[in-house]
Design an enzyme around this catalytic site. Structure first.
Site, PDB file in Angstrom:
ATOM      1  N   ALA A  49       0.842  -1.200   0.000  1.00 15.31           N
ATOM      2  CA  ALA A  49       0.000   0.000   0.000  1.00 15.31           C
ATOM      3  C   ALA A  49       0.873   1.244   0.000  1.00 15.31           C
ATOM      4  O   ALA A  49       0.554   2.257  -0.627  1.00 15.31           O
ATOM      5  CB  ALA A  49      -0.924  -0.014   1.218  1.00 15.31           C
ATOM      6  N   ALA A  53       0.856   4.831  -2.519  1.00 15.90           N
ATOM      7  CA  ALA A  53       0.430   6.121  -1.948  1.00 15.90           C
ATOM      8  C   ALA A  53       0.882   7.269  -2.840  1.00 15.90           C
ATOM      9  O   ALA A  53       2.040   7.354  -3.226  1.00 15.90           O
ATOM     10  CB  ALA A  53       0.998   6.272  -0.541  1.00 15.90           C
ATOM     11  N   GLU A 123      -4.257  19.318   1.266  1.00 12.27           N
ATOM     12  CA  GLU A 123      -5.214  18.223   1.048  1.00 12.27           C
ATOM     13  C   GLU A 123      -6.404  18.491   1.955  1.00 12.27           C
ATOM     14  O   GLU A 123      -6.354  19.361   2.838  1.00 12.27           O
ATOM     15  CB  GLU A 123      -4.564  16.860   1.330  1.00 12.27           C
ATOM     16  CG  GLU A 123      -3.606  16.432   0.224  1.00 12.27           C
ATOM     17  CD  GLU A 123      -3.033  15.038   0.408  1.00 12.27           C
ATOM     18  OE1 GLU A 123      -3.507  14.321   1.291  1.00 12.27           O
ATOM     19  OE2 GLU A 123      -2.104  14.700  -0.342  1.00 12.27           O
ATOM     20  N   ASP A 219      -5.550  -9.387   6.924  1.00 15.49           N
ATOM     21  CA  ASP A 219      -4.927 -10.601   7.484  1.00 15.49           C
ATOM     22  C   ASP A 219      -4.349 -10.367   8.880  1.00 15.49           C
ATOM     23  O   ASP A 219      -4.432 -11.237   9.750  1.00 15.49           O
ATOM     24  CB  ASP A 219      -3.799 -11.094   6.576  1.00 15.49           C
ATOM     25  CG  ASP A 219      -4.329 -11.606   5.251  1.00 15.49           C
ATOM     26  OD1 ASP A 219      -5.556 -11.551   5.034  1.00 15.49           O
ATOM     27  OD2 ASP A 219      -3.506 -12.052   4.437  1.00 15.49           O
ATOM     28  N   HIS A 240     -12.124   6.658  -0.101  1.00 15.75           N
ATOM     29  CA  HIS A 240     -11.522   7.830  -0.751  1.00 15.75           C
ATOM     30  C   HIS A 240     -12.535   8.369  -1.744  1.00 15.75           C
ATOM     31  O   HIS A 240     -13.122   7.600  -2.519  1.00 15.75           O
ATOM     32  CB  HIS A 240     -10.225   7.440  -1.467  1.00 15.75           C
ATOM     33  CG  HIS A 240      -9.380   8.624  -1.815  1.00 15.75           C
ATOM     34  ND1 HIS A 240      -9.726   9.516  -2.803  1.00 15.75           N
ATOM     35  CD2 HIS A 240      -8.222   9.073  -1.297  1.00 15.75           C
ATOM     36  CE1 HIS A 240      -8.797  10.459  -2.873  1.00 15.75           C
ATOM     37  NE2 HIS A 240      -7.868  10.212  -1.973  1.00 15.75           N
ATOM     38  N   ARG A 287     -12.375  13.939   4.047  1.00 10.70           N
ATOM     39  CA  ARG A 287     -12.848  13.081   2.953  1.00 10.70           C
ATOM     40  C   ARG A 287     -14.128  12.321   3.265  1.00 10.70           C
ATOM     41  O   ARG A 287     -14.831  11.926   2.337  1.00 10.70           O
ATOM     42  CB  ARG A 287     -11.744  12.152   2.476  1.00 10.70           C
ATOM     43  CG  ARG A 287     -11.177  11.260   3.491  1.00 10.70           C
ATOM     44  CD  ARG A 287     -10.110  10.402   2.861  1.00 10.70           C
ATOM     45  NE  ARG A 287      -9.047  11.169   2.214  1.00 10.70           N
ATOM     46  CZ  ARG A 287      -7.807  10.748   2.073  1.00 10.70           C
ATOM     47  NH1 ARG A 287      -7.471   9.570   2.555  1.00 10.70           N
ATOM     48  NH2 ARG A 287      -6.903  11.454   1.467  1.00 10.70           N
ATOM     49  N   HIS A 346     -10.461   2.712   0.950  1.00  8.76           N
ATOM     50  CA  HIS A 346      -9.106   3.262   0.880  1.00  8.76           C
ATOM     51  C   HIS A 346      -8.272   2.978   2.121  1.00  8.76           C
ATOM     52  O   HIS A 346      -7.114   2.593   2.013  1.00  8.76           O
ATOM     53  CB  HIS A 346      -9.222   4.771   0.668  1.00  8.76           C
ATOM     54  CG  HIS A 346      -7.920   5.482   0.548  1.00  8.76           C
ATOM     55  ND1 HIS A 346      -6.968   5.123  -0.386  1.00  8.76           N
ATOM     56  CD2 HIS A 346      -7.392   6.531   1.232  1.00  8.76           C
ATOM     57  CE1 HIS A 346      -5.920   5.932  -0.278  1.00  8.76           C
ATOM     58  NE2 HIS A 346      -6.152   6.778   0.715  1.00  8.76           N
ATOM     59  N   ARG A 381      -9.723   9.384   9.168  1.00  8.98           N
ATOM     60  CA  ARG A 381      -8.316   9.813   9.121  1.00  8.98           C
ATOM     61  C   ARG A 381      -8.144  11.102   8.317  1.00  8.98           C
ATOM     62  O   ARG A 381      -8.711  11.244   7.230  1.00  8.98           O
ATOM     63  CB  ARG A 381      -7.479   8.715   8.478  1.00  8.98           C
ATOM     64  CG  ARG A 381      -6.014   9.061   8.317  1.00  8.98           C
ATOM     65  CD  ARG A 381      -5.273   7.914   7.681  1.00  8.98           C
ATOM     66  NE  ARG A 381      -5.797   7.616   6.370  1.00  8.98           N
ATOM     67  CZ  ARG A 381      -5.290   8.081   5.225  1.00  8.98           C
ATOM     68  NH1 ARG A 381      -4.250   8.892   5.229  1.00  8.98           N
ATOM     69  NH2 ARG A 381      -5.818   7.746   4.076  1.00  8.98           N
TER      70      ARG A 381
HETATM   71  C1  SIN Z   1      -4.342  10.884  -1.657  1.00  7.20           C
HETATM   72  O1  SIN Z   1      -3.328  11.091  -2.315  1.00  7.20           O
HETATM   73  O2  SIN Z   1      -5.414  11.430  -1.849  1.00  7.20           O
HETATM   74  C2  SIN Z   1      -4.251   9.873  -0.570  1.00  7.20           C
HETATM   75  C3  SIN Z   1      -3.600  10.457   0.593  1.00  7.20           C
HETATM   76  C4  SIN Z   1      -4.020   9.708   1.813  1.00  7.20           C
HETATM   77  O3  SIN Z   1      -4.813   8.789   1.730  1.00  7.20           O
HETATM   78  O4  SIN Z   1      -3.570  10.082   2.900  1.00  7.20           O
END
Ligand code: SIN
Length: 526
Positions: A49, A53, A123, A219, A240, A287, A346, A381
């Protein structure tokens, strides 16, 4: 390594680390630097994962005079919808700059501006541009590259069993004392070790469409539950808002990073109307809010996607080379075309309960990264806090394991004396529910929006399954059914508001063939 037969081998280490993303490799490097013998067991050191990213690492490192750790903590707490443990947030934010410095020292190359300072972007949910990135939108890939190299080159003492899987934890007198493994060649064996660190990532593959790599089906959570550990906040699966919408997609789908909205892209519906409410934070709201707004608009319009408009952003292909490549592969040119997007599974905000050092409730068992629940994420988160948490907590777990008073001679215990797993093997084969389309059922009944009748139905289907992905799914459904409110990334259409009386974490343990709710105050202490 001692071979008993072609089928069974046995060896010993000081610590087994399960998983080779940022959390696992940071822990392994920290342990090795302190002189411990580490074995890393991982399905892949490439397709993690972490490697997928895009966005980056949220960090306050003094580079922005208008930012502060207190602001970052406040944003984290606000995004987490009442369930963030402020001390966990303070701790992770406070150690963030040092963790980033360590990543850089281990070889990760982040993007810089013309003045030579780290380039920062916005973000959702952040009040300042504090997300650092690498290769534009290839942050995780760069971190993965650097850490794999560091583990291989600087620390040849780290043994990596690439292509291997842990099938069970060995438990003796209530403590974890090793891990049973199936290796790349299909041979099974056991690694005796007085400490095991789970760094197995997320569970997005329990859903139809996800950003997570193949195999991310919780898991680590299953292993922990079966070893008797407590898990918490299982219902909080983060969707997401903007995965590239591909008709008939299933499994891993491309992410369109939140950083694209951070640079000014906007969400539009099929009529060209804005999807998000400026009063709620607009396109850069946390989000959960954006994913919910998209889900509602899709339901109202009877469509399965909306659009992201990034056509006006200058230099898109240079800033977002990975996303440009992913879009072009589908015949979409972001400079000219609207990008079809829809929410997808996500990140799992809940997980194995740990203290502020990665210790679980079972002696000898530690958890770090997405698989762990430290209290940082609460019910939702904050974007780009996950790589940060993994880097900080990996280092802390390495320190704790080195300091903890485990009997080092446990590694030589006889495997014949291991306890039976916490429960007898289930009568339900591991793949039975998959055959019944577990991802489809989870997406339908435990997805972006949920209600009692769907969750009850799913709980009935999964009843009695306590191995494999079905056990993890059961824990999610249990949490979702019992949280009769809407909070963070848990949206109940039959309980559309938050209930102040429910503003607390819930936790579960597997015992006597059932998931037992617990009143666990997870200790968070620096
Ligand atoms: C994203 O790039 O939107 C994902 C970043 C994240 O999930 O923290």
């Amino acid at each position: 390594m001692r071979n008993h037969s072609a089928q069974e081998w046995e060896c010993a280490a000081d610590v087994v680390v399960v998983g080779a993303g940022i959390a696992g490799l940071t822990t392994a490097l920290g342990l090795r630097a302190r002189g411990l013998r580490v074995m890393v067991v991982a399905a892949s050191t490439r397709l993690t994962a972490t490697a997928l990213a895009q966005g980056g690492v949220a960090v306050v490192d003094g580079g922005d005079p208008l930012d502060s750790p207190a602001l970052h903590v406040a944003d984290t707490v606000a995004a987490g919808a009442g369930l963030v443990e402020p001390r966990a947030a303070q701790l992770v934010v406070a150690h963030g700059a040092a963790a980033v410095a360590t990543l850089i020292q281990r070889g990760a190359r982040f993007d810089h501006d013309e003045n030579g300072t780290l380039r920062r972007t916005m973000e959702g949910g952040h009040s300042r541009p504090r997300i650092i990135h690498a290769g534009g939108d290839a942050t995780g890939a760069e971190i993965q590259r650097a850490l794999v190299r560091a583990a291989g080159h600087e620390h040849p003492g780290i043994v990596v069993l690439d292509g291997s899987t842990v099938t069970d934890l060995a438990v003796q007198a209530g403590a974890v004392v090793g891990a049973r493994v199936i290796d790349e060649a299909g041979a099974t064996g056991i690694i005796h070790a007085p400490a095991v660190v789970l760094a197995t990532g997320g569970l997005g593959q329990l859903y139809e469409v996800t950003t997570n790599p193949a195999g991310a089906r919780g898991d680590g959570i299953e292993l922990a539950l079966r070893a008797g550990a407590t898990v918490a906040d299982m219902e909080f699966v983060q969707f997401h808002p903007t995965m590239l919408y591909l008709p008939h997609a299933s499994g891993t789908s491309p992410l369109i990073s939140e950083a694209v909205r951070g640079e000014g892209a906007i969400l539009l519906d099929h009529d060209g109307q804005r999807v998000t409410d400026p009063g709620d934070g607009g396109d850069l709201a946390p989000r959960d809010i954006v994913a919910r707004a998209i889900a509602r608009r899709m339901a109202r319009a009877g469509t399965n996607h909306v659009y992201l408009d990034a056509r006006h952003l200058p230099g898109f292909a240079q800033r977002f080379p990975t996303i440009t490549r992913l879009c072009r592969a589908e015949g979409i040119e972001p400079a000219h075309d609207l990008i079809p997007v829809a929410p997808g599974a996500h990140y799992h905000c809940g997980g194995i309960s740990t203290d502020a050092w990665g210790r679980t409730t079972v002696p000898g068992l530690y958890a770090v990264g997405e698989v762990a629940r430290t209290g940082l994420h609460g019910a939702n988160r904050l974007a780009s806090n996950s790589l940060l948490e993994a880097a900080v907590m990996g280092d802390r777990a390495a320190r704790a394991i080195t300091a903890d008073d485990w009997p080092r001679n446990r590694a030589s215990l006889d495997q014949d004396s291991f306890d039976a797993p916490a429960l007898e093997p289930s009568a339900v084969p591991r793949d039975a529910t998959e055959a019944d389309d577990l991802p489809g059922l989870m997406s339908q009944h435990a997805g972006v929006v949920r209600d009692e009748s769907g969750l009850e139905r799913l709980a009935g289907i999964l009843a009695g399954s306590w191995t494999g992905p079905a056990l993890v799914a059961r824990a999610i459904v249990h949490g979702a059914l019992h949280r009769r409110e809407t909070r963070g990334c848990h949206t109940r259409t039959d309980h559309p508001r938050s209930d102040p009386a429910a503003a607390r974490s819930t936790s579960l343990r597997l015992a006597h063939g059932a998931l037992i709710p617990e009143d666990l105050e997870v200790p968070v202490h620096a």
